[in-house]
Design an enzyme around this catalytic site. Structure first.
Site, PDB file in Angstrom:
ATOM      1  N   SER A 132      -7.081   3.081  -8.193  1.00 14.44           N
ATOM      2  CA  SER A 132      -6.983   1.676  -8.574  1.00 14.44           C
ATOM      3  C   SER A 132      -6.468   0.884  -7.387  1.00 14.44           C
ATOM      4  O   SER A 132      -5.739   1.413  -6.534  1.00 14.44           O
ATOM      5  CB  SER A 132      -6.029   1.504  -9.757  1.00 14.44           C
ATOM      6  OG  SER A 132      -5.711   0.136  -9.970  1.00 14.44           O
ATOM      7  N   TYR A 145       2.338   3.118 -13.179  1.00 19.20           N
ATOM      8  CA  TYR A 145       0.902   3.101 -12.893  1.00 19.20           C
ATOM      9  C   TYR A 145       0.673   2.938 -11.392  1.00 19.20           C
ATOM     10  O   TYR A 145      -0.116   3.668 -10.780  1.00 19.20           O
ATOM     11  CB  TYR A 145       0.238   1.966 -13.666  1.00 19.20           C
ATOM     12  CG  TYR A 145      -1.276   1.963 -13.585  1.00 19.20           C
ATOM     13  CD1 TYR A 145      -2.022   2.878 -14.318  1.00 19.20           C
ATOM     14  CD2 TYR A 145      -1.955   1.048 -12.791  1.00 19.20           C
ATOM     15  CE1 TYR A 145      -3.405   2.886 -14.257  1.00 19.20           C
ATOM     16  CE2 TYR A 145      -3.342   1.044 -12.718  1.00 19.20           C
ATOM     17  CZ  TYR A 145      -4.058   1.966 -13.454  1.00 19.20           C
ATOM     18  OH  TYR A 145      -5.425   1.971 -13.387  1.00 19.20           O
TER      19      TYR A 145
END
Length: 257
Positions: A132, A145
């Site tokens: 990501s 995350y």
């Protein structure tokens, strides 16, 4: 390299979103694709649609992963399964942190550990890590995350070092916002509401665009390693600058997150 040089692929998080699109695409290129997810019903639908072999496995179950991989010769591994939890560390529960580490990082590391030796012995293979933009850029909240995606960015680089001298390629696909169901899952809201909130009126990459990137990386000549693809919406800019101003006990935040 030609897809015909590979026979078997393993895709985690294959029951929806990017994982579904990637598994379907690899199957269309002639690979026997094994799809992992916790939802067997969705995997069965993918089996009917594309012939993907379904495996109802939680990627945090290392023993189950080892049992499966021990029976297969995996030529292409796609570490796609991922979870996210909203909020900064100040709002995080123990489970929020542990789950993200287990799914986003630990499972991918174990799968690479289990498949890389065979690839090296055969002098052929490809590991694709779906990370990501959160691994390279900071934005508000989601600390675990960010940390797990940054860790997988490092793993992607290190795997090439570990496999040096063999024809094993490693690719990191680093998406920005993509139109998937992850936002509904993260915020635990109705998919229609998530669509209105995050996608309507925006020009968003689709899961097929991620599958295109995976196909491009795998289909490149064997002597070419596509190390990293950062794939963001044209109208999305990472990063930003914020400065806090204090007036007595009041804190005024400026700039965009």
């Amino acid at each position: 390299m030609p897809f015909s040089d590979y026979k078997t692929a393993l895709v985690t998080g294959a029951s929806g979103g990017m994982g579904w699109a990637i598994a379907e695409r690899l199957a269309s290129k002639g690979l026997k694709v094994h799809g992992l997810a916790r939802s067997i019903a969705k995997l069965k639908a993918l089996e009917v649609l594309a012939g993907v072999v379904p495996h109802e496995i939680d990627v945090t179950d290392t023993e189950a992963l080892a049992d499966l991989v021990g029976e297969l010769e995996i030529d292409v591994l796609v570490n796609n399964a991922g979870v996210s939890r909203p909020g900064s560390l100040l709002q995080s529960e123990a489970f929020d942190i542990d789950e993200q580490i287990d799914v986003n990082f630990r499972a991918s590391l174990h799968l690479a550990r289990l498949t890389l030796p065979g690839m090296m012995a055969r002098d052929s293979g490809h590991i694709v890590n779906i990370t990501s933009m959160a691994g390279q850029y900071e934005f508000g909240g989601h600390i675990a995350y960010h940390a797990t995606k940054a860790a997988m960015h490092t793993v992607s680089r290190q795997l090439r070092v570990d496999a040096f001298g063999r024809r094993v390629r490693v690719t990191e696909i680093s998406p920005g916002r993509v139109e998937t169901d992850i936002f509904a899952n993260v915020e635990k809201i109705d998919p229609a509401e998530a669509k209105r909130k995050y996608f309507e009126g925006f020009e968003m990459p689709q899961v097929s665009d991620i599958a295109d990137a995976v196909e491009y990386a795998i289909g490149a000549p064997q002597y070419v390693n596509i190390g990293m693809i950062e794939l963001l919406p044209t109208l999305q800019v990472p990063g930003g600058l914020r400065t806090a101003k204090r007036i007595g006990d009041e804190v005024i935040l400026t700039g965009a997150k």
